[in-house]
Motif scaffolding. Structure first.
Motif, PDB file in Angstrom:
ATOM      1  N   VAL A 172       0.843  -1.187   0.000  1.00  0.00           N
ATOM      2  CA  VAL A 172       0.000   0.000   0.000  1.00  0.00           C
ATOM      3  C   VAL A 172       0.888   1.250   0.000  1.00  0.00           C
ATOM      4  O   VAL A 172       2.094   1.176   0.197  1.00  0.00           O
ATOM      5  CB  VAL A 172      -0.922   0.052   1.241  1.00  0.00           C
ATOM      6  N   SER A 173       0.264   2.397  -0.207  1.00  0.00           N
ATOM      7  CA  SER A 173       0.924   3.675   0.046  1.00  0.00           C
ATOM      8  C   SER A 173       0.062   4.464   1.015  1.00  0.00           C
ATOM      9  O   SER A 173      -1.148   4.211   1.141  1.00  0.00           O
ATOM     10  CB  SER A 173       1.114   4.461  -1.253  1.00  0.00           C
ATOM     11  N   ASP A 174       0.673   5.418   1.720  1.00  0.00           N
ATOM     12  CA  ASP A 174      -0.089   6.177   2.715  1.00  0.00           C
ATOM     13  C   ASP A 174      -1.060   7.160   2.071  1.00  0.00           C
ATOM     14  O   ASP A 174      -2.088   7.495   2.633  1.00  0.00           O
ATOM     15  CB  ASP A 174       0.840   6.897   3.697  1.00  0.00           C
ATOM     16  N   HIS A 175      -0.735   7.628   0.868  1.00  0.00           N
ATOM     17  CA  HIS A 175      -1.593   8.544   0.104  1.00  0.00           C
ATOM     18  C   HIS A 175      -0.935   8.754  -1.239  1.00  0.00           C
ATOM     19  O   HIS A 175       0.150   8.212  -1.512  1.00  0.00           O
ATOM     20  CB  HIS A 175      -1.776   9.886   0.830  1.00  0.00           C
ATOM     21  N   GLY A 176      -1.556   9.550  -2.092  1.00  0.00           N
ATOM     22  CA  GLY A 176      -0.997   9.825  -3.406  1.00  0.00           C
ATOM     23  C   GLY A 176      -0.338  11.186  -3.488  1.00  0.00           C
ATOM     24  O   GLY A 176       0.147  11.728  -2.483  1.00  0.00           O
ATOM     25  N   GLU A 177      -0.355  11.756  -4.682  1.00  0.00           N
ATOM     26  CA  GLU A 177       0.296  13.043  -4.957  1.00  0.00           C
ATOM     27  C   GLU A 177      -0.392  13.670  -6.167  1.00  0.00           C
ATOM     28  O   GLU A 177      -0.547  13.031  -7.214  1.00  0.00           O
ATOM     29  CB  GLU A 177       1.789  12.817  -5.232  1.00  0.00           C
ATOM     30  N   LEU A 178      -0.827  14.925  -6.044  1.00  0.00           N
ATOM     31  CA  LEU A 178      -1.528  15.583  -7.142  1.00  0.00           C
ATOM     32  C   LEU A 178      -0.624  15.757  -8.364  1.00  0.00           C
ATOM     33  O   LEU A 178      -1.077  15.638  -9.506  1.00  0.00           O
ATOM     34  CB  LEU A 178      -2.067  16.935  -6.685  1.00  0.00           C
ATOM     35  N   LEU A 179       0.636  16.102  -8.166  1.00  0.00           N
ATOM     36  CA  LEU A 179       1.624  16.148  -9.237  1.00  0.00           C
ATOM     37  C   LEU A 179       1.183  17.065 -10.386  1.00  0.00           C
ATOM     38  O   LEU A 179       1.366  16.757 -11.560  1.00  0.00           O
ATOM     39  CB  LEU A 179       1.895  14.722  -9.740  1.00  0.00           C
ATOM     40  N   GLY A 180       0.582  18.191 -10.024  1.00  0.00           N
ATOM     41  CA  GLY A 180       0.127  19.144 -11.031  1.00  0.00           C
ATOM     42  C   GLY A 180      -1.305  18.949 -11.465  1.00  0.00           C
ATOM     43  O   GLY A 180      -1.890  19.834 -12.119  1.00  0.00           O
ATOM     44  N   ASP A 181      -1.924  17.808 -11.157  1.00  0.00           N
ATOM     45  CA  ASP A 181      -3.334  17.601 -11.495  1.00  0.00           C
ATOM     46  C   ASP A 181      -4.217  18.519 -10.655  1.00  0.00           C
ATOM     47  O   ASP A 181      -3.900  18.833  -9.499  1.00  0.00           O
ATOM     48  CB  ASP A 181      -3.730  16.146 -11.247  1.00  0.00           C
ATOM     49  N   HIS A 182      -5.339  18.921 -11.234  1.00  0.00           N
ATOM     50  CA  HIS A 182      -6.317  19.780 -10.554  1.00  0.00           C
ATOM     51  C   HIS A 182      -5.676  21.061 -10.044  1.00  0.00           C
ATOM     52  O   HIS A 182      -6.029  21.577  -8.976  1.00  0.00           O
ATOM     53  CB  HIS A 182      -6.997  19.007  -9.415  1.00  0.00           C
ATOM     54  N   HIS A 183      -4.719  21.576 -10.835  1.00  0.00           N
ATOM     55  CA  HIS A 183      -4.032  22.819 -10.476  1.00  0.00           C
ATOM     56  C   HIS A 183      -3.487  22.753  -9.063  1.00  0.00           C
ATOM     57  O   HIS A 183      -3.652  23.687  -8.265  1.00  0.00           O
ATOM     58  CB  HIS A 183      -4.975  24.020 -10.627  1.00  0.00           C
ATOM     59  N   GLY A 184      -2.853  21.617  -8.722  1.00  0.00           N
ATOM     60  CA  GLY A 184      -2.373  21.476  -7.357  1.00  0.00           C
ATOM     61  C   GLY A 184      -1.207  20.522  -7.232  1.00  0.00           C
ATOM     62  O   GLY A 184      -0.887  19.753  -8.151  1.00  0.00           O
ATOM     63  N   TRP A 185      -0.591  20.575  -6.063  1.00  0.00           N
ATOM     64  CA  TRP A 185       0.560  19.738  -5.732  1.00  0.00           C
ATOM     65  C   TRP A 185       0.404  19.227  -4.314  1.00  0.00           C
ATOM     66  O   TRP A 185      -0.227  19.861  -3.479  1.00  0.00           O
ATOM     67  CB  TRP A 185       1.857  20.535  -5.859  1.00  0.00           C
ATOM     68  N   GLY A 186       0.964  18.063  -4.040  1.00  0.00           N
ATOM     69  CA  GLY A 186       0.934  17.514  -2.693  1.00  0.00           C
ATOM     70  C   GLY A 186      -0.239  16.580  -2.495  1.00  0.00           C
ATOM     71  O   GLY A 186      -0.758  15.963  -3.435  1.00  0.00           O
ATOM     72  N   LYS A 187      -0.670  16.494  -1.253  1.00  0.00           N
ATOM     73  CA  LYS A 187      -1.768  15.582  -0.896  1.00  0.00           C
ATOM     74  C   LYS A 187      -2.875  16.389  -0.226  1.00  0.00           C
ATOM     75  O   LYS A 187      -3.258  17.435  -0.727  1.00  0.00           O
ATOM     76  CB  LYS A 187      -1.252  14.461   0.003  1.00  0.00           C
ATOM     77  N   SER A 188      -3.434  15.890   0.874  1.00  0.00           N
ATOM     78  CA  SER A 188      -4.468  16.611   1.639  1.00  0.00           C
ATOM     79  C   SER A 188      -5.643  17.009   0.762  1.00  0.00           C
ATOM     80  O   SER A 188      -6.170  18.124   0.857  1.00  0.00           O
ATOM     81  CB  SER A 188      -3.877  17.858   2.316  1.00  0.00           C
ATOM     82  N   SER A 189      -6.054  16.102  -0.116  1.00  0.00           N
ATOM     83  CA  SER A 189      -7.201  16.334  -0.986  1.00  0.00           C
ATOM     84  C   SER A 189      -7.858  14.996  -1.261  1.00  0.00           C
ATOM     85  O   SER A 189      -7.195  13.957  -1.253  1.00  0.00           O
ATOM     86  CB  SER A 189      -6.756  16.977  -2.300  1.00  0.00           C
ATOM     87  N   PHE A 190      -9.175  15.011  -1.526  1.00  0.00           N
ATOM     88  CA  PHE A 190      -9.867  13.780  -1.864  1.00  0.00           C
ATOM     89  C   PHE A 190     -10.017  13.576  -3.367  1.00  0.00           C
ATOM     90  O   PHE A 190     -10.733  12.673  -3.803  1.00  0.00           O
ATOM     91  CB  PHE A 190     -11.217  13.697  -1.152  1.00  0.00           C
ATOM     92  N   PHE A 191      -9.341  14.384  -4.194  1.00  0.00           N
ATOM     93  CA  PHE A 191      -9.242  14.020  -5.599  1.00  0.00           C
ATOM     94  C   PHE A 191      -8.510  12.681  -5.704  1.00  0.00           C
ATOM     95  O   PHE A 191      -7.649  12.356  -4.877  1.00  0.00           O
ATOM     96  CB  PHE A 191      -8.507  15.094  -6.394  1.00  0.00           C
ATOM     97  N   GLU A 192      -8.844  11.894  -6.724  1.00  0.00           N
ATOM     98  CA  GLU A 192      -8.313  10.545  -6.860  1.00  0.00           C
ATOM     99  C   GLU A 192      -6.796  10.495  -6.763  1.00  0.00           C
ATOM    100  O   GLU A 192      -6.225   9.595  -6.144  1.00  0.00           O
ATOM    101  CB  GLU A 192      -8.747   9.929  -8.198  1.00  0.00           C
ATOM    102  N   GLU A 193      -6.116  11.450  -7.385  1.00  0.00           N
ATOM    103  CA  GLU A 193      -4.661  11.411  -7.451  1.00  0.00           C
ATOM    104  C   GLU A 193      -4.016  11.570  -6.079  1.00  0.00           C
ATOM    105  O   GLU A 193      -2.878  11.149  -5.870  1.00  0.00           O
ATOM    106  CB  GLU A 193      -4.157  12.497  -8.411  1.00  0.00           C
ATOM    107  N   SER A 194      -4.726  12.144  -5.143  1.00  0.00           N
ATOM    108  CA  SER A 194      -4.218  12.319  -3.786  1.00  0.00           C
ATOM    109  C   SER A 194      -4.691  11.222  -2.846  1.00  0.00           C
ATOM    110  O   SER A 194      -3.917  10.731  -2.018  1.00  0.00           O
ATOM    111  CB  SER A 194      -4.667  13.689  -3.242  1.00  0.00           C
ATOM    112  N   ALA A 195      -5.946  10.828  -2.948  1.00  0.00           N
ATOM    113  CA  ALA A 195      -6.542   9.937  -1.944  1.00  0.00           C
ATOM    114  C   ALA A 195      -6.560   8.467  -2.344  1.00  0.00           C
ATOM    115  O   ALA A 195      -6.575   7.599  -1.475  1.00  0.00           O
ATOM    116  CB  ALA A 195      -7.972  10.387  -1.641  1.00  0.00           C
ATOM    117  N   ARG A 196      -6.577   8.170  -3.618  1.00  0.00           N
ATOM    118  CA  ARG A 196      -6.619   6.773  -4.067  1.00  0.00           C
ATOM    119  C   ARG A 196      -5.197   6.212  -4.092  1.00  0.00           C
ATOM    120  O   ARG A 196      -4.269   6.902  -4.531  1.00  0.00           O
ATOM    121  CB  ARG A 196      -7.260   6.696  -5.450  1.00  0.00           C
TER     122      ARG A 196
END
Length: 483
Positions: free
Chosen positions: A285-309
């Motif tokens: 598993v991983s603890d969380h994802g990373e926005l990596l520029g998706d949804h005009h954002g970076w990092g985690k702390s979001s429930f968009f798929e790229e951060s939370a899934r």
């Protein structure tokens, strides 16, 4: 306990997106060993971090309790010594009580540094600290604005801390003892700094990276934590990061994933060399994802798929099918139940019976919940709460923010990129998810986020997290180097 208890190995990475395993249809990344692990068992393709932030995700795994139950909803650096008294034995201790030899290696992110997490053997190592024999500023890059900039590490792969973690894990797996083992192997990559070693720093062509999801900025920034994080790392709330920078950052991020895959392969080799390899359960598993520029954002702390899934692989050749996928709802809360169920003495706590669901002996989870909040010490705003919660139900994802009472609804089947908010179109779905969130919070005693029978709503206030600098989250933990 049963005489044929399996070995149980939990492998966790840090900030690894769900779309980073080539065998699951993501051929922009090279992961031969994670592919091998996927072929060895079942890939859970709808798995989530219940609180997509480092500290609460790890407490989620070690307690088997939802983050709203533990009270850890952000990266606040405070003692966790009370958690066992309130919620029961930590996972390692619970497995030790079931007859297992236990070891933990790598990143734990628990405070204070000397906290007893229940392992017979515990070795802490974190890429945030200086690499062995190296200068932290030169080789890990964890300095202010450089944190999210693509960079290279001068150390060869064998000298990196992730290699040391794999070395120690292999040594523990190879130990010849009468008792089965429970191991927790926790890598702190591909978390920033994005600094793969040669040749992984030049493994991917930035021009070949997947294009980021960047459509409606207003929709993306309904989650006020995203622009706050953008300023925190890039000094731009709007995220005007150029396409070239995004492509290079992604190339270095995936370079770290592939470098990490090399170390995971060594751990997998050690398992497969054992006589009881078929009776060894591995949960990746991983603890969380990373926005990596998706949804005009970076990092985690979001429930968009790229951060939370998150990636979530479960293999146990003696009991589970190989090379299959499972699309039921799964979360990090379930890791506790997977391990204790395999040990023959199930304790699901807040989780569901994933092993039962994978074999058809248990019903899939009906709904999945999540919640996170910005810790007080890093927040420069005055609101008492800024909880964001999520409800997954079928293909629907409902997200509610206490700060401003804002809500969104996405149809992940029709709109997997989450670019169309359906909240106004589907009032019945919104109301059903809202009621479910209220019930979930009440059942966990989190009534501070409720206003009677409704979710709490506070007038909107812009979140400010300040500018990132080395001391933002407090000094590194002296014993572990963790921050």
């Amino acid at each position: 306990m049963p005489a044929d208890q399996p070995n149980v190995l939990v492998v966790m990475t840090d900030q690894q997106r769900y779309d980073t395993i080539a065998a699951l249809g993501h051929d922009h990344v090279h992961t031969p060993n994670l592919d091998r692990l996927a072929d060895r068992g079942v890939s859970c393709t709808n798995a989530y971090s219940s609180a997509p932030i480092c500290v609460p995700a790890r407490h989620n795994v070690r307690t088997g309790r939802d983050p709203v139950a533990t009270g850890f909803l952000g990266n606040d650096k405070r003692s966790a010594e009370h958690l066992e008294a309130e919620h029961g034995a930590f996972l390692a201790r619970a497995m030790g009580n079931r007859g297992y030899r236990t070891f933990g290696i790598g990143k734990f992110h628990a405070h204070p540094s000397g906290i007893d997490l229940g392992y017979d053997t515990r070795l802490t190592g974190d890429d945030y600290a200086a690499e062995p024999g190296a200068d932290a500023a030169e080789d890990t890059g964890r300095l202010a604005a450089m944190n999210f900039l693509p960079q290279s590490c001068s150390l060869p792969p064998d000298d990196r801390r992730m290699s040391w973690i794999a070395d120690e894990a292999v040594a523990e797996i190879e130990r010849d003892t009468d008792d089965p083992f429970f191991g927790f192997v926790s890598f702190s990559k591909p978390h920033p700094a994005w600094n793969p070693s040669p040749p992984f720093d030049d493994y991917y062509d930035p021009d070949d990276m997947p294009e980021p999801i960047r459509e409606d900025r207003d929709l993306d920034h309904v989650d006020e934590k995203i622009p706050a994080q953008n300023y925190h790392f890039w000094k731009s709330r709007e995220d005007d990061t150029g396409e070239s920078t995004i492509g290079i950052a992604r190339a270095h991020y995936y370079g770290l994933v592939t470098q990490l895959d090399r170390e995971i392969g060594r751990v997998l080799d050690a398992v497969e060399a054992r006589d009881d390899a078929e009776n060894t359960l591995i949960c990746f598993v991983s603890d969380h994802g990373e926005l990596l520029g998706d949804h005009h954002g970076w990092g985690k702390s979001s429930f968009f798929e790229e951060s939370a899934r998150v990636p979530f692989l479960v293999s146990w050749p003696e009991r589970l099918p190989a090379g299959e996928t499972y699309d039921g709802l799964v979360s990090l809360t379930d890791v506790f139940g997977i391990a204790t169920t395999a040990a023959g003495d199930p304790d699901l706590r807040d989780g569901s019976d994933v092993l039962g669901a994978l074999t058809g002996e248990a019903e899939p989870r009906e709904r999945l919940f999540g919640a996170h909040e910005t810790p007080r010490e890093t927040s420069l705003f005055s609101l008492p709460h800024n909880l964001t919660c999520m409800v997954r139900e079928g293909d629907w994802k409902y997200v509610y923010a206490v700060n401003g009472g804002r809500e969104q609804l996405f149809d992940l089947d029709a709109d997997p990129r989450e670019t169309v908010d359906r909240a106004d179109d589907e009032p019945e779905v919104v109301e059903r998810c809202r009621r479910a969130a209220v019930q979930w919070l009440r059942e966990h005693g989190a009534t501070e986020y409720l206003d009677g029978d409704s979710l709490l709503e506070i007038p909107f206030e812009q979140l400010e997290m300040g500018r990132y600098h080395p001391g933002t989250y407090g000094p590194p933990d002296e014993a572990s180097g963790e921050n």
